[in-house]
Enzyme design. Sequence first.
Site, PDB file in Angstrom:
ATOM      1  N   MET A   1     -52.221   5.991  51.892  1.00 62.08           N
ATOM      2  CA  MET A   1     -53.500   6.235  51.266  1.00 62.08           C
ATOM      3  C   MET A   1     -53.509   7.641  50.691  1.00 62.08           C
ATOM      4  O   MET A   1     -53.139   8.586  51.359  1.00 62.08           O
ATOM      5  CB  MET A   1     -54.647   6.117  52.261  1.00 62.08           C
ATOM      6  CG  MET A   1     -55.960   6.008  51.524  1.00 62.08           C
ATOM      7  SD  MET A   1     -57.350   6.536  52.491  1.00 62.08           S
ATOM      8  CE  MET A   1     -57.424   8.249  52.051  1.00 62.08           C
TER       9      MET A   1
ATOM     10  N   GLY B   1     -47.059   5.707  48.840  1.00 64.26           N
ATOM     11  CA  GLY B   1     -47.171   4.456  49.600  1.00 64.26           C
ATOM     12  C   GLY B   1     -48.279   4.546  50.628  1.00 64.26           C
ATOM     13  O   GLY B   1     -48.766   3.537  51.118  1.00 64.26           O
TER      14      GLY B   1
ATOM     15  N   LYS C   1     -49.269  19.149  53.081  1.00 62.66           N
ATOM     16  CA  LYS C   1     -50.450  19.545  52.320  1.00 62.66           C
ATOM     17  C   LYS C   1     -51.357  20.467  53.150  1.00 62.66           C
ATOM     18  O   LYS C   1     -51.776  21.523  52.686  1.00 62.66           O
ATOM     19  CB  LYS C   1     -51.208  18.288  51.879  1.00 62.66           C
ATOM     20  CG  LYS C   1     -52.261  18.555  50.829  1.00 62.66           C
ATOM     21  CD  LYS C   1     -53.051  17.294  50.507  1.00 62.66           C
ATOM     22  CE  LYS C   1     -52.232  16.208  49.870  1.00 62.66           C
ATOM     23  NZ  LYS C   1     -52.412  16.117  48.424  1.00 62.66           N
TER      24      LYS C   1
ATOM     25  N   TYR D   1      -9.241  22.068  55.060  1.00 64.09           N
ATOM     26  CA  TYR D   1      -9.614  21.740  53.684  1.00 64.09           C
ATOM     27  C   TYR D   1     -10.151  20.323  53.594  1.00 64.09           C
ATOM     28  O   TYR D   1      -9.945  19.506  54.496  1.00 64.09           O
ATOM     29  CB  TYR D   1      -8.414  21.904  52.736  1.00 64.09           C
ATOM     30  CG  TYR D   1      -7.317  20.893  52.938  1.00 64.09           C
ATOM     31  CD1 TYR D   1      -7.347  19.645  52.280  1.00 64.09           C
ATOM     32  CD2 TYR D   1      -6.242  21.152  53.783  1.00 64.09           C
ATOM     33  CE1 TYR D   1      -6.345  18.713  52.475  1.00 64.09           C
ATOM     34  CE2 TYR D   1      -5.239  20.230  53.986  1.00 64.09           C
ATOM     35  CZ  TYR D   1      -5.285  19.002  53.332  1.00 64.09           C
ATOM     36  OH  TYR D   1      -4.312  18.076  53.538  1.00 64.09           O
TER      37      TYR D   1
ATOM     38  N   CYS E   1      -8.617  13.423  53.333  1.00 64.43           N
ATOM     39  CA  CYS E   1      -8.386  12.963  51.964  1.00 64.43           C
ATOM     40  C   CYS E   1      -8.987  11.591  51.707  1.00 64.43           C
ATOM     41  O   CYS E   1      -8.801  11.016  50.646  1.00 64.43           O
ATOM     42  CB  CYS E   1      -6.901  12.985  51.623  1.00 64.43           C
ATOM     43  SG  CYS E   1      -5.925  11.851  52.613  1.00 64.43           S
TER      44      CYS E   1
ATOM     45  N   ARG F   1     -46.854  23.065  46.599  1.00 67.42           N
ATOM     46  CA  ARG F   1     -45.689  22.577  47.348  1.00 67.42           C
ATOM     47  C   ARG F   1     -44.445  22.923  46.551  1.00 67.42           C
ATOM     48  O   ARG F   1     -44.535  23.238  45.368  1.00 67.42           O
ATOM     49  CB  ARG F   1     -45.781  21.068  47.586  1.00 67.42           C
ATOM     50  CG  ARG F   1     -45.822  20.275  46.307  1.00 67.42           C
ATOM     51  CD  ARG F   1     -45.942  18.786  46.577  1.00 67.42           C
ATOM     52  NE  ARG F   1     -46.192  18.086  45.338  1.00 67.42           N
ATOM     53  CZ  ARG F   1     -46.570  16.822  45.257  1.00 67.42           C
ATOM     54  NH1 ARG F   1     -46.756  16.110  46.337  1.00 67.42           N
ATOM     55  NH2 ARG F   1     -46.752  16.263  44.091  1.00 67.42           N
TER      56      ARG F   1
ATOM     57  N   HIS G   1     -35.108  -0.027  35.381  1.00 66.72           N
ATOM     58  CA  HIS G   1     -34.020  -0.182  36.352  1.00 66.72           C
ATOM     59  C   HIS G   1     -32.747   0.491  35.837  1.00 66.72           C
ATOM     60  O   HIS G   1     -32.106   1.275  36.532  1.00 66.72           O
ATOM     61  CB  HIS G   1     -33.777  -1.678  36.593  1.00 66.72           C
ATOM     62  CG  HIS G   1     -32.661  -1.952  37.551  1.00 66.72           C
ATOM     63  ND1 HIS G   1     -31.375  -2.212  37.143  1.00 66.72           N
ATOM     64  CD2 HIS G   1     -32.629  -1.966  38.898  1.00 66.72           C
ATOM     65  CE1 HIS G   1     -30.609  -2.394  38.195  1.00 66.72           C
ATOM     66  NE2 HIS G   1     -31.339  -2.254  39.278  1.00 66.72           N
TER      67      HIS G   1
ATOM     68  N   ARG H   1     -57.840  13.310  52.175  1.00 69.62           N
ATOM     69  CA  ARG H   1     -56.481  13.031  51.689  1.00 69.62           C
ATOM     70  C   ARG H   1     -55.521  12.916  52.866  1.00 69.62           C
ATOM     71  O   ARG H   1     -55.681  13.600  53.876  1.00 69.62           O
ATOM     72  CB  ARG H   1     -55.985  14.164  50.802  1.00 69.62           C
ATOM     73  CG  ARG H   1     -56.711  14.328  49.486  1.00 69.62           C
ATOM     74  CD  ARG H   1     -56.073  15.487  48.709  1.00 69.62           C
ATOM     75  NE  ARG H   1     -56.469  15.485  47.326  1.00 69.62           N
ATOM     76  CZ  ARG H   1     -57.480  16.201  46.832  1.00 69.62           C
ATOM     77  NH1 ARG H   1     -58.198  16.971  47.635  1.00 69.62           N
ATOM     78  NH2 ARG H   1     -57.764  16.147  45.552  1.00 69.62           N
TER      79      ARG H   1
ATOM     80  N   SER I   1      -3.565  14.827  57.749  1.00 72.77           N
ATOM     81  CA  SER I   1      -4.618  14.625  56.763  1.00 72.77           C
ATOM     82  C   SER I   1      -5.357  13.352  57.159  1.00 72.77           C
ATOM     83  O   SER I   1      -4.735  12.293  57.304  1.00 72.77           O
ATOM     84  CB  SER I   1      -4.020  14.497  55.366  1.00 72.77           C
ATOM     85  OG  SER I   1      -5.058  14.290  54.435  1.00 72.77           O
TER      86      SER I   1
HETATM   87  C1  PEP Z   1      -7.378   6.723  53.421  1.00 67.72           C
HETATM   88  O1  PEP Z   1      -7.049   5.694  53.985  1.00 67.72           O
HETATM   89  O2  PEP Z   1      -8.391   7.353  53.726  1.00 67.72           O
HETATM   90  C2  PEP Z   1      -6.575   7.227  52.304  1.00 67.72           C
HETATM   91  C3  PEP Z   1      -6.880   8.386  51.737  1.00 67.72           C
HETATM   92  O3  PEP Z   1      -5.587   6.449  51.849  1.00 67.72           O
HETATM   93  P1  PEP Z   1      -5.795   5.173  50.919  1.00 67.72           P
HETATM   94  O4  PEP Z   1      -7.215   5.182  50.442  1.00 67.72           O
HETATM   95  O5  PEP Z   1      -4.828   5.338  49.820  1.00 67.72           O
HETATM   96  O6  PEP Z   1      -5.486   4.055  51.834  1.00 67.72           O
END
Ligand code: PEP
Length: 893
Positions: free
Chosen positions: A107, A105, A26, A864, A844, A352, A468, A96, A777
Amino acid sequence: MNKWVYSFGEGKAEGRADMKNLLGGKGANLAEMSNLGLPVPPGFTITTEVCTYFYDNGKSYPGELDGQVREALETIERIVGMRFGDPENPLLVSVRSGARASMPGMMDTVLNLGLNDVTVQGLARRSGDPRFAYDSYRRFIQMFGNVVLGVDHHHFEEVLEQVKRDRGFDLDTELKAADWQVVITGYKEVVEKELGKPFPQEPAEQLWGAIGAVFGSWMNQRAITYRRLHDIPAAWGTAVNVQAMVFGNMGDDCATGVAFTRNPSTGENRFYGEYLINAQGEDVVAGIRTPQHLTIAGKEENGSTLPAMEESMPEVYQQLAAVRERLETHYRDMQDIEFTVQQGKLYMLQTRTGKRTAAAALKIAVDMAQEGLIDQKTGVLRVEPKSLDQLLHPTLDPKARKQIIAKGLPASPGAASGKVVFSADEAERLSELGEAVILCRIETSPEDIHGMHAARGILTTRGGMTSHAAVVARGMGRACVAGAGELRIDYKTGVMSVRDVQIRVGDTVTIDGSTGEVMLGEVPTIQPELTGDFATLMGWADTYRRMKVRTNAETPLDSRTARKFGAEGIGLCRTEHMFFDAERIVAVREMILADSEGGRRAALAKIAPMQRNDFVELFKIMKGLPVTIRLLDPPLHEFLPNSEEEMREVAEGAGTDLAKVQHRAVQLHEANPMLGHRGCRLGISYPEIYEMQARSIFEAAVEVFKETGETVIPEIMIPLVGTKKELDILKAVIDRVGAEVMQSSGRKIDYLVGTMIELPRAALQAAKIAETAQFFSFGTNDLTQTTFGISRDDAGAFLPDYQRAGILEHDPFVTLDTEGVGELVSIAAERGRKTRADIKLGICGEHGGDPSSIYFCEKVGLDYVSCSPYRVPIARLAAAQAAILGEQAASEA
Ligand code: PEP
Ligand code: MG
């Protein structure tokens, strides 16, 4: 001498917008607006360093502070030509708080400070409006009494109610000056009674009381909790802003209001705001009077009959519109502003960066880049990746017939159909069986979270937009209709009714969280249009991103969805998920339960043709994009039959008797299946399984080439490897089968063999493993499980305690633990590359779709990330932001 106080006013300031750390948000923006020459009432900011000093020194102030405050106050007095405490012409100020980040939360505000029994008379004479003066004084006693002296609100409310009752008034506006004087006497008595001393009359004492209250509120429980939830360090401290008062309540040429420089829900480039004539700041938000629109367009859109500011105060409106322009070109972002008009003169009290919906964020980013206010990279950085989720949900097919039975509030966007359930447990149970459910509750509470998560949509009969249910559903990206009050839910009988319609557990309904409609039966939905601003921004993101984004998918539906969302291949096809299907599961169980290679081969022969067709379909959908197929990784407990019925089916299929199957199931039962006979361990024990899968993959590649001419380069991935030797043995199986298929088909197939890195040992041994693996991976689900030694399946029970205790900031299964698990990822990436410079690296685990984990992946230089289909756009944007931020950091260094 240390500088603790920064002044602003008269078109200049000692601070600037980039001094937020010192002046708070502010204070920094008040300084910036002053520097821009905007009409800001003069004032000063006491820095956050004073807050730090205050707590480091037993709640005392630096010695120089008093003098610096006095001097800054004199500057204000000189500018406005009034004096603090002057009985004839008293300067009044507001006090302020203002931390770096806006922080509910703490003053908030004390207005009209400097009023007392004497100065109020001066104000009455100067303004010629005693009613205004006494109303201001009582507001001050009330605010100061409450936030500084800690006297509870209800004491003041009782006094006011009593006076109104005595006089037969309904509204505050009916009170005259003399009535307010009676209220003031009552208020002062309340303070004296509650505190044992009179209300402070000395303005300097009032000022230091308010300053102390702001610093004190930094450590109140609400502020501490808010900081914990939002990762705000206590060391930041708050600043205090003291500013000359301007009054929006001195008559009908006065007003106060709030505005956004663009529409915060749609992003439209139109001024959007509300104001109230003859009112003080808190009246606009208090909801006692209906605010009026700033613009004629806003008024018309909302069907309001009250005059817009554009009509009622055209000159001031033009000034305000010019301020809007100036702020947008200066800050280059949508601003949220507060202003006051005193006797026809405009004053700016705050600016802001404005909060906005996901749709608005997209539109504003794209528009501003096209208007030339920002560049494309800045536009890409302006949209919170996770917020895209709000835009990716299905909507009702407008052509579909709908039987609407009730209407509630449109609490969370998206349309969803499913079976009605009335409890969170039931929602979870049915969804685990693959059913779509709509969780219907009178209202929801934190105990229902698991069911809300499992449900496609949430319907409540009570509660508003911030109930909620509404808040949680929006956060989770679930469709939600809240407060559909015509519906009656009877938990006991399991019936939801409206007029003569009765809906029972298991009946299907559809809800539209964008309109609030509740419909009987299933209404067809259409997928969102990923065009317009969305496509434009994602296009920009794609040009700036370095990492590719693939998807975790094994079904044609998921693969197509992911392609539509821009996935650039499959990063994880979990083959065991292809076997949950009712038709196949029996054969898979036969295979798992067989006690001989012959038995297993017989079961595998049943599965092989289906498996080959699966791969053909995936390869066709992915049209030559990379597809990583992971060979079977079934934690056995997910596949073993449970009921006698299921065991009987297996026995019949395999041509053996029930007792034998039961015996084998007991034999295979594991104490700790996640660390048991799964992943490549299964392939080591029963190579014929991987042999069948590899053959299906190669044959599918040949078939797709024959049918479509598309060359597929399958990436075959081995799970849960811990040693190079495991991979060597299994790669040999794959290579042998590959050679056989090439021989018999007469077609050469290029393919890669790689491994998941999901055990700490694999990460540490990456240099050796990379001698065999052509890609890694990172399976960060298992890697997190095994690094922490925390079970993926059981963590939910105690992780919240760890978060509350501050041991873990985030759930490490959601956001990568960059310190521990992340270090293993970096080690493996570095060691893998040392052995094989061109090794392909991806992720992955679930983290592949989590923006902050994606930033980490960019730092480590992965090629990737791979994530579930609906997260693909989020990952594309997060990967682009990671690349842009990385580039900016590098150029700064
Ligand atoms: C992992 O373990 O991160 C994975 C991609 O394999 P899964 O979740 O199938 O065990
Ligand atoms: Mg795994």
